[in-house]
Motif scaffolding. Structure first.
Motif, PDB file in Angstrom:
ATOM      1  N   LEU A  41       0.830  -1.217   0.000  1.00  0.00           N
ATOM      2  CA  LEU A  41       0.000   0.000   0.000  1.00  0.00           C
ATOM      3  C   LEU A  41       0.862   1.264   0.000  1.00  0.00           C
ATOM      4  CD1 LEU A  41      -2.829  -0.993   2.492  1.00  0.00           C
ATOM      5  CD2 LEU A  41      -3.107  -0.398   0.075  1.00  0.00           C
ATOM      6  N   GLU A  42       1.917   1.249   0.799  1.00  0.00           N
ATOM      7  CA  GLU A  42       2.810   2.403   0.859  1.00  0.00           C
ATOM      8  C   GLU A  42       3.504   2.626  -0.487  1.00  0.00           C
ATOM      9  OE1 GLU A  42       6.797   3.685   3.276  1.00  0.00           O
ATOM     10  OE2 GLU A  42       5.274   2.541   4.357  1.00  0.00           O
ATOM     11  N   ALA A  43       3.976   1.543  -1.108  1.00  0.00           N
ATOM     12  CA  ALA A  43       4.650   1.656  -2.406  1.00  0.00           C
ATOM     13  C   ALA A  43       3.679   2.116  -3.490  1.00  0.00           C
ATOM     14  CB  ALA A  43       5.274   0.319  -2.796  1.00  0.00           C
ATOM     15  N   LEU A  44       2.456   1.644  -3.432  1.00  0.00           N
ATOM     16  CA  LEU A  44       1.436   2.062  -4.404  1.00  0.00           C
ATOM     17  C   LEU A  44       1.180   3.563  -4.284  1.00  0.00           C
ATOM     18  CD1 LEU A  44      -0.719   1.479  -6.549  1.00  0.00           C
ATOM     19  CD2 LEU A  44      -2.251   0.762  -4.715  1.00  0.00           C
ATOM     20  N   THR A  45       1.127   4.052  -3.067  1.00  0.00           N
ATOM     21  CA  THR A  45       0.940   5.487  -2.843  1.00  0.00           C
ATOM     22  C   THR A  45       2.110   6.270  -3.443  1.00  0.00           C
ATOM     23  OG1 THR A  45      -0.308   5.076  -0.829  1.00  0.00           O
ATOM     24  CG2 THR A  45       0.647   7.277  -1.085  1.00  0.00           C
ATOM     25  N   HIS A  46       3.342   5.789  -3.191  1.00  0.00           N
ATOM     26  CA  HIS A  46       4.528   6.465  -3.724  1.00  0.00           C
ATOM     27  C   HIS A  46       4.608   6.364  -5.247  1.00  0.00           C
ATOM     28  CE1 HIS A  46       6.293   7.665   0.039  1.00  0.00           C
ATOM     29  NE2 HIS A  46       6.160   6.432   0.522  1.00  0.00           N
ATOM     30  N   ALA A  47       4.123   5.263  -5.804  1.00  0.00           N
ATOM     31  CA  ALA A  47       4.169   5.092  -7.262  1.00  0.00           C
ATOM     32  C   ALA A  47       3.225   6.070  -7.949  1.00  0.00           C
ATOM     33  CB  ALA A  47       3.808   3.651  -7.648  1.00  0.00           C
ATOM     34  N   GLY A  48       2.176   6.476  -7.243  1.00  0.00           N
ATOM     35  CA  GLY A  48       1.256   7.470  -7.798  1.00  0.00           C
ATOM     36  C   GLY A  48       0.273   6.926  -8.820  1.00  0.00           C
ATOM     37  N   GLU A  53      -6.939   2.937 -11.991  1.00  0.00           N
ATOM     38  CA  GLU A  53      -6.108   2.448 -13.091  1.00  0.00           C
ATOM     39  C   GLU A  53      -5.587   1.039 -12.814  1.00  0.00           C
ATOM     40  OE1 GLU A  53      -2.103   3.763 -15.567  1.00  0.00           O
ATOM     41  OE2 GLU A  53      -3.242   5.295 -14.489  1.00  0.00           O
ATOM     42  N   VAL A  54      -5.205   0.778 -11.565  1.00  0.00           N
ATOM     43  CA  VAL A  54      -4.741  -0.557 -11.190  1.00  0.00           C
ATOM     44  C   VAL A  54      -5.873  -1.561 -11.406  1.00  0.00           C
ATOM     45  CG1 VAL A  54      -3.934  -2.021  -9.282  1.00  0.00           C
ATOM     46  CG2 VAL A  54      -3.042   0.317  -9.536  1.00  0.00           C
ATOM     47  N   ALA A  55      -7.075  -1.217 -10.939  1.00  0.00           N
ATOM     48  CA  ALA A  55      -8.226  -2.114 -11.093  1.00  0.00           C
ATOM     49  C   ALA A  55      -8.522  -2.355 -12.570  1.00  0.00           C
ATOM     50  CB  ALA A  55      -9.447  -1.520 -10.394  1.00  0.00           C
ATOM     51  N   GLU A  88       2.702  -0.927 -10.503  1.00  0.00           N
ATOM     52  CA  GLU A  88       4.030  -0.392 -10.820  1.00  0.00           C
ATOM     53  C   GLU A  88       4.943  -0.375  -9.601  1.00  0.00           C
ATOM     54  OE1 GLU A  88       3.627   3.338 -12.932  1.00  0.00           O
ATOM     55  OE2 GLU A  88       2.323   2.421 -14.449  1.00  0.00           O
ATOM     56  N   VAL A  89       4.903  -1.484  -8.853  1.00  0.00           N
ATOM     57  CA  VAL A  89       5.792  -1.649  -7.706  1.00  0.00           C
ATOM     58  C   VAL A  89       6.492  -3.002  -7.824  1.00  0.00           C
ATOM     59  CG1 VAL A  89       4.350  -0.220  -6.206  1.00  0.00           C
ATOM     60  CG2 VAL A  89       4.058  -2.690  -6.181  1.00  0.00           C
ATOM     61  N   ILE A  90       7.580  -3.144  -7.115  1.00  0.00           N
ATOM     62  CA  ILE A  90       8.367  -4.374  -7.109  1.00  0.00           C
ATOM     63  C   ILE A  90       8.215  -5.029  -5.743  1.00  0.00           C
ATOM     64  CG2 ILE A  90      10.693  -5.352  -7.327  1.00  0.00           C
ATOM     65  CD1 ILE A  90       9.635  -3.996  -9.897  1.00  0.00           C
ATOM     66  N   ILE A  91       7.956  -6.334  -5.747  1.00  0.00           N
ATOM     67  CA  ILE A  91       7.898  -7.100  -4.510  1.00  0.00           C
ATOM     68  C   ILE A  91       9.096  -8.040  -4.493  1.00  0.00           C
ATOM     69  CG2 ILE A  91       6.631  -8.844  -3.196  1.00  0.00           C
ATOM     70  CD1 ILE A  91       4.055  -7.657  -4.221  1.00  0.00           C
ATOM     71  N   LYS A  92       9.834  -7.995  -3.397  1.00  0.00           N
ATOM     72  CA  LYS A  92      10.989  -8.872  -3.229  1.00  0.00           C
ATOM     73  C   LYS A  92      10.654  -9.886  -2.138  1.00  0.00           C
ATOM     74  CE  LYS A  92      14.172  -5.178  -4.351  1.00  0.00           C
ATOM     75  NZ  LYS A  92      15.272  -4.338  -3.859  1.00  0.00           N
ATOM     76  N   PHE A  93      10.997 -11.134  -2.383  1.00  0.00           N
ATOM     77  CA  PHE A  93      10.752 -12.184  -1.404  1.00  0.00           C
ATOM     78  C   PHE A  93      12.052 -12.542  -0.708  1.00  0.00           C
ATOM     79  CE2 PHE A  93       7.465 -12.728  -4.609  1.00  0.00           C
ATOM     80  CZ  PHE A  93       6.331 -12.818  -3.830  1.00  0.00           C
ATOM     81  N   GLU A  94      11.931 -12.941   0.547  1.00  0.00           N
ATOM     82  CA  GLU A  94      13.075 -13.381   1.329  1.00  0.00           C
ATOM     83  C   GLU A  94      12.685 -14.683   2.007  1.00  0.00           C
ATOM     84  OE1 GLU A  94      15.267 -11.908   5.349  1.00  0.00           O
ATOM     85  OE2 GLU A  94      14.716 -10.368   3.899  1.00  0.00           O
ATOM     86  N   VAL A  95      13.508 -15.692   1.861  1.00  0.00           N
ATOM     87  CA  VAL A  95      13.232 -16.985   2.461  1.00  0.00           C
ATOM     88  C   VAL A  95      14.433 -17.375   3.312  1.00  0.00           C
ATOM     89  CG1 VAL A  95      12.747 -19.428   2.011  1.00  0.00           C
ATOM     90  CG2 VAL A  95      11.835 -17.669   0.473  1.00  0.00           C
TER      91      VAL A  95
END
Length: 147
Positions: A41-48, A53-55, A88-95
Motif C-alpha cells: 500500500l505504501e509503495a502504491l501510494t509512492h508510485a502514484g 487504473e490498477v483495477a 508499478e511496484v516491485i515485490i521482493k521475497f526473502e526466504v
C-alpha cells in the motif's frame, strides 16, 4: 505497518518461551504477510498510480482491489505478481530458516537489552566508567550480525 510490527514484537517476547518452531514460524509468516500488504500500500501510494487504473489493468472492480490490497484475499503468487505489476511496484521475497530468524531476533533483543542497560547507567551518572559501558554496547552491537 504498526499491526505487523506489534505482532513481531509479541513473537520476539514469545521466543524465549517456546521450542515449537512450527507454530512460531507460522505466526512469523502471518506477521510478515501483514507487513507485505502494508508495504505494498505504501509503495502504491509512492508510485502514484490511481487505484482505478490498477483495477482497470487487472480487469477487476475497486471493491475487489481493496480486498486484495488489504490482505483479506488469499492471492496466489501469480495474482500477487500481477497486482504488483499493475501497481508499478516491485515485490521482493526473502526466504530463510526459522532458526536463522529466531537467532536474529534473539540478537536484536540482546542489543536492546545492552542499550537499555547503557541508558540506565548513563542516567544514574555515577562515578562508574562510562567508557566501559559504551565500549561494551558498541562491541555487542558490532558482533550482532547473523550470517
Amino acid at each position: 505497518m504498526a499491526k505487523a510490527a506489534s505482532r513481531m514484537r509479541r513473537l520476539r517476547n514469545e521466543l524465549a518461551h517456546t521450542e515449537d518452531l512450527f507454530h512460531w514460524s507460522a505466526q512469523c509468516n502471518i506477521a510478515h504477510n501483514e507487513g507485505l500488504f502494508d508495504a505494498l500500500l505504501e509503495a502504491l501510494t509512492h508510485a502514484g498510480v490511481p487505484r482505478e487504473e490498477v483495477a482497470e489493468r487487472l480487469g477487476i472492480d475497486l471493491d475487489t482491489l481493496a480486498d486484495a490490497l488489504s490482505g483479506q484475499t488469499d492471492l496466489t503468487l501469480t495474482e500477487l505478481r500481477m497486482l504488483s505489476s499493475a501497481s508499478e511496484v516491485i515485490i521482493k521475497f526473502e526466504v530463510e530458516s526459522a532458526l536463522v530468524e529466531r537467532a536474529r531476533m534473539a540478537q536484536r533483543d540482546l542489543i536492546e537489552l545492552a542499550h537499555a542497560y547503557y541508558v540506565v547507567e548513563e542516567q544514574e551518572s555515577s562515578s562508574r566508567g562510562w567508557a566501559d559501558t559504551a565500549t561494551l554496547f558498541r562491541a555487542i552491537e558490532a558482533k550482532a550480525v547473523v550470517a
